[in-house]
Structure formats: structure tokens, C-alpha cells
Design a protein around this motif. Structure first.
Motif, PDB file in Angstrom:
ATOM      1  N   ASP A  86       0.933  -1.187  -0.015  1.00  0.00           N
ATOM      2  CA  ASP A  86       0.220   0.244  -0.230  1.00  0.00           C
ATOM      3  C   ASP A  86       0.786   1.301  -0.233  1.00  0.00           C
ATOM      4  N   MET A 116      -4.006   4.023  -0.690  1.00  0.00           N
ATOM      5  CA  MET A 116      -4.111   2.543  -0.998  1.00  0.00           C
ATOM      6  C   MET A 116      -4.376   2.237   0.492  1.00  0.00           C
ATOM      7  N   SER A 118      -5.935  -0.937  -5.658  1.00  0.00           N
ATOM      8  CA  SER A 118      -4.308  -0.428  -6.808  1.00  0.00           C
ATOM      9  C   SER A 118      -4.906  -0.228  -8.209  1.00  0.00           C
TER      10      SER A 118
END
Ligand code: AMP
Ligand code: GLY
Length: 430
Positions: free
Chosen positions: A144, A161, A167
């Protein structure tokens, strides 16, 4: 003779700047803002309605009125070079020149400065100027990341993220904004803000303060400019140790020294946004100005003379003795239009009731024929001050509840419930 000081900007933060200056003796306030803020106007000898980024017009106005000092609230005029333009006309600006303001306005510059000068607290990062290269990086690294547009976004442009996007969403977002991004390690911890007065060389710290960026209670919903903030009577937080605070301040001192080493003097307020992680504080970002709402908390607690602080900042002679804050807690709650930030209800009438002992700061509001109306951004804020957080929170909450109209605010800001959550989270990660 009174000293003439220009306040640049028309939001809640600038109302707090003007309010602090109005407590200094022998100061005459001039103000420039895009739309009239009734709170600032009431404190000013004269108001000029002009976009703050029109730096030549702002400087013409300052010069024509014999202004000696200007204090700048927002980042956009700094990026446009207002401090440079004022300096060229012999007017001292509290707010850095555009080259030094890049600390905020260019996230790649900021990260590179920290890396090149070996300053601790910089998360792992990589800058991109091409969307496909950035997307490839995401595909190749299964972690992330924080996705940050390199330029100014008004505090709304960062996507995390695992929190805001997956993603696929991350890559869509990178393509949408054109590919000038910094991708950085996602930091886990609790956020705090440390701001400082900077006179070119010396930094004098302010009490720690914590903002709430998310639109809704429980820190959910879209990011906003900030829904409210609080500070505590000991000027710190129970989830930040003295060592954390010392490290955060040392990072800020090193950043100013690094700017000086690169030939950029910094006079102004420096806003350090930190994530307190398992390994201590890491820099989320720097702002080249006071935070909004945080300025309303801290300037309400300031017990020393703000005009003296500004003059000494401009002269390079600021000392810690010039800066004192009450040992009290503060809670700031912003009222925003219903639907803010995605679909704010504009032009809605408001009635401000009896707000007791709280301080009222106007922001994006219209005052016409004796009535108040919402605009599209944050409307007004109340600051409660008390010997404890609970007292300050109650004062701000009661004041906010006195307003009727199509506005809302976060009831949870400054509550013990929120604070205990942060303490527990910090205990978990350390
Ligand atoms: P900024 O506009 O840089 O203040 O970022 C907005 C928000 O995004 C911050 O207040 C943090 O909550 C979050 N954020 C920014 N950078 C990171 C990071 N590297 N890791 C985790 N969260 C971040
Ligand atoms: N409240 C956060 C900021 O002013 O950027």
C-alpha cells in the motif's frame, strides 16, 4: 504612530490572524481577500477585495496604504510569489518567498531536500512525471502506498491505498491527475501537527494540535480542508512522548537549515504534519503557513503580543521568550454547508444563536442585509477554551449547536472517545 499590517486571505485562519493582531496595541489592520469575510472586515481599517494571487495588485494596495508588514494566510499567494513582490517594494512579508514555499507547493522538492540533507523522518518515496511509469511501479510493488499529486491540491488530493483506493483505483487516479505524483510508503500511526514561528534561522515551537480531515464522525468520508482541531492544556498529547516531540522539532529545524544551505531563507509559519509511527515521528508533509483550522486554536491561546512576534520574525530576532501560550485546552469545530465537500448547499440562511463564551471565527460566509448565508466551503468555526479538554469541547459544542440552518459539524472533535481511540491505537503499534 500605529503600525500598519496587511492580512492576506479571507478564511477562518485569517480571521484568527486579524483577531490576534487586534489584541496588540498600536496596530492598524489592512486586509485583502477574494470575498469579504465579515469578521476580518470588522477588525480592519480598510478592506480590499482582490484575488490573493494577483500579487501585483496586492502589493500595489499595500504600497499605496503605507503598509510595513504583511502576514499571509493561504499558500496560493506564496506560490505565486507575493513575498518576493512585497520584498521588492520594501515591505516585510511574514510568509516565505516562493522558492522556500516549495516545501509545501512541490512535494518532490520537499522529499528530495530531506533525502539530500539526510534528515530523518522521511518515508520511502519515488517521484514520477509520467502516469504509466507510476502505474508500473504500483504493479511491481505489492504494498500500500500514499499517492500524492506533486503540486497544491487544497489538502484534498492525497489518496491512500487500502483506505481510499485499491491498486486499480490508484492507477485510475494517477492517470486522471496526469502522472505528476510522489508515491510513498504508507505510514501507520497517529497524526499530530507541530507548527513553529520561523525568523529565517530560529524556530520557536507552538503547542501540538490535531486536525480532523475526514468529513464525518469516526474519521470516515472524503477528505476536507479540515473539520476541526484540538489542543491540550500541557501543549502535547498523551499519544506523543516528549522524545517524539523533540524529534519532530529537530526535523523541522534541520529542514530550515537545509533550505538556508541551499540559499533559501524562510520567514513565516512552518506547519509540520507528522505521523507518529512505531519508530517515532515521520513527516507526512510541510505547509508554508498556519493550518486552517489549527490557527484558530493556537492564536486563541496566544498570550504574548502577536505583532511583536511578527516584527521579530521579519527582523530575524525571535526568541522563545517572545512566545507564550495559555496552559489551557482548545477545541475548534467548523460548521460546513450540508453536503460539503461533494455537493455543498450554497446560499442557505443561517441564524447564529447565543454562543456563550466561545470564540466565533467567520470563514466562507456571506453577510447581506443583516443575514448570514452559506457559500460552498467551510462556513464558520467556534473555538472553546477550557482548563481541560472536556471543558473546551463542551464550550465549542454548545456554541456550534446554537446555529440553525443547513449546516453540519462533527460532534466528535475534542471528545474523550476520540482521544482514547488514539491512545489505544498508539499502545497497539508500539
Ligand atoms: P496531505 O494533503 O499531505 O496532508 O495528506 C492528507 C492526509 O493523507 C494526511 O493527513 C494523512 O492522513 C494522509 N497521508 C498523507 N501521506 C501519508 C502517508 N505517507 N501514509 C499514510 N497516510 C498519509
Ligand atoms: N488543516 C490542515 C491545513 O491547513 O492544511
Amino acid at each position: 504612530m500605529d503600525m500598519k499590517i496587511l492580512v492576506v486571505g479571507g478564511g477562518g485562519r485569517e480571521h484568527a490572524l486579524a483577531d490576534a493582531l487586534s489584541r496588540s496595541s498600536n496596530v492598524e489592520i489592512y486586509s485583502v481577500m477574494g470575498k469579504e469575510n465579515p469578521g476580518i472586515a470588522a477588525l480592519s481599517a480598510d478592506v480590499y477585495i482582490c484575488k490573493e494571487t494577483e500579487i501585483h495588485r496586492v502589493a500595489d494596495y499595500a504600497e499605496a496604504n503605507g503598509v510595513e508588514y504583511a502576514v499571509v494566510g493561504p499558500e496560493a499567494p506564496l506560490e505565486a510569489g507575493l513575498a518576493n513582490e512585497l520584498a521588492a517594494r520594501g515591505i516585510s512579508c511574514i510568509g516565505p518567498r516562493k522558492e522556500a514555499a516549495r516545501l509545501e507547493t512541490d512535494k518532490e522538492f520537499c522529499r528530495n531536500l530531506m533525502r539530500d540533507h539526510g534528515i530523518e523522518g522521511c518515508p520511502g518515496y519515488q517521484a514520477f512525471h509520467n502516469p504509466e511509469e507510476a502505474c508500473r511501479y504500483i504493479d511491481e510493488h505489492d504494498v500500500d502506498l500514499a499517492i500524492k499529486p506533486i503540486g497544491l491540491t487544497g489538502g484534498k488530493g492525497v489518496k491512500i491505498m487500502g483506505e481510499h483506493v485499491d491498486s486499480v483505483g490508484a492507477k485510475d487516479y494517477i492517470r486522471e491527475i496526469g502522472g505528476d505524483v510522489v508515491l510513498e510508503e504508507r505510514l501507520i500511526g497517529e497524526e499530530f501537527t507541530l507548527m513553529a514561528f520561523v525568523d529565517g534561522t530560529h524556530l520557536v515551537p507552538m503547542p501540538l494540535v490535531q486536525d480532523h480531515k475526514r468529513a464525518y464522525e469516526g474519521d470516515v468520508g472524503p477528505n476536507t480542508g479540515g473539520m476541526g482541531s484540538y489542543s491540550m492544556e500541557d501543549h502535547s498529547f498523551p499519544f506523543v512522548t516528549d522524545a517524539d516531540r523533540t524529534r519532530a522539532f529537530a526535523i523541522m529545524e534541520k529542514v530550515i537549515a537545509a533550505l538556508n544551505a541551499e540559499g533559501h531563507q524562510y520567514v513565516g509559519f512552518l506547519y509540520g504534519q507528522f505521523m507518529n509511527t512505531a519508530d517515532g515521528p515521520k513527516v507526512i508533509e510541510f505547509n508554508a503557513r498556519f493550518g486552517d483550522p489549527e490557527a484558530m486554536n493556537l492564536l486563541s491561546l496566544l498570550t504574548s503580543d502577536f505583532a511583536v512576534i511578527l516584527v521579530k520574525m521579519a527582523a530575524g530576532t525571535l526568541t522563545p521568550e517572545d512566545v507564550t501560550f495559555a496552559h489551557q485546552a482548545s477545541v475548534c469545530k467548523y460548521l460546513v454547508p450540508e453536503g460539503y465537500p461533494d455537493a455543498p448547499q450554497e446560499g442557505q440562511p443561517l441564524i447564529i444563536g447565543n454562543y456563550g463564551g466561545a470564540k466565533l471565527f467567520f470563514a466562507n460566509i456571506t453577510f447581506k442585509d443583516g443575514e448570514y448565508y452559506t457559500q460552498t466551503s467551510r462556513t464558520l468555526a467556534f473555538v472553546g477554551i477550557g482548563d481541560t479538554l472536556a471543558e473546551a469541547e463542551m464550550q465549542a459544542e454548545q456554541a456550534a449547536a446554537s446555529v440553525s440552518g443547513a449546516v453540519r459539524y462533527r460532534h466528535d472533535i475534542g471528545t474523550m472517545g476520540v482521544l482514547e481511540k488514539r491512545i489505544a491505537h498508539m499502545r497497539d503499534i508500539r
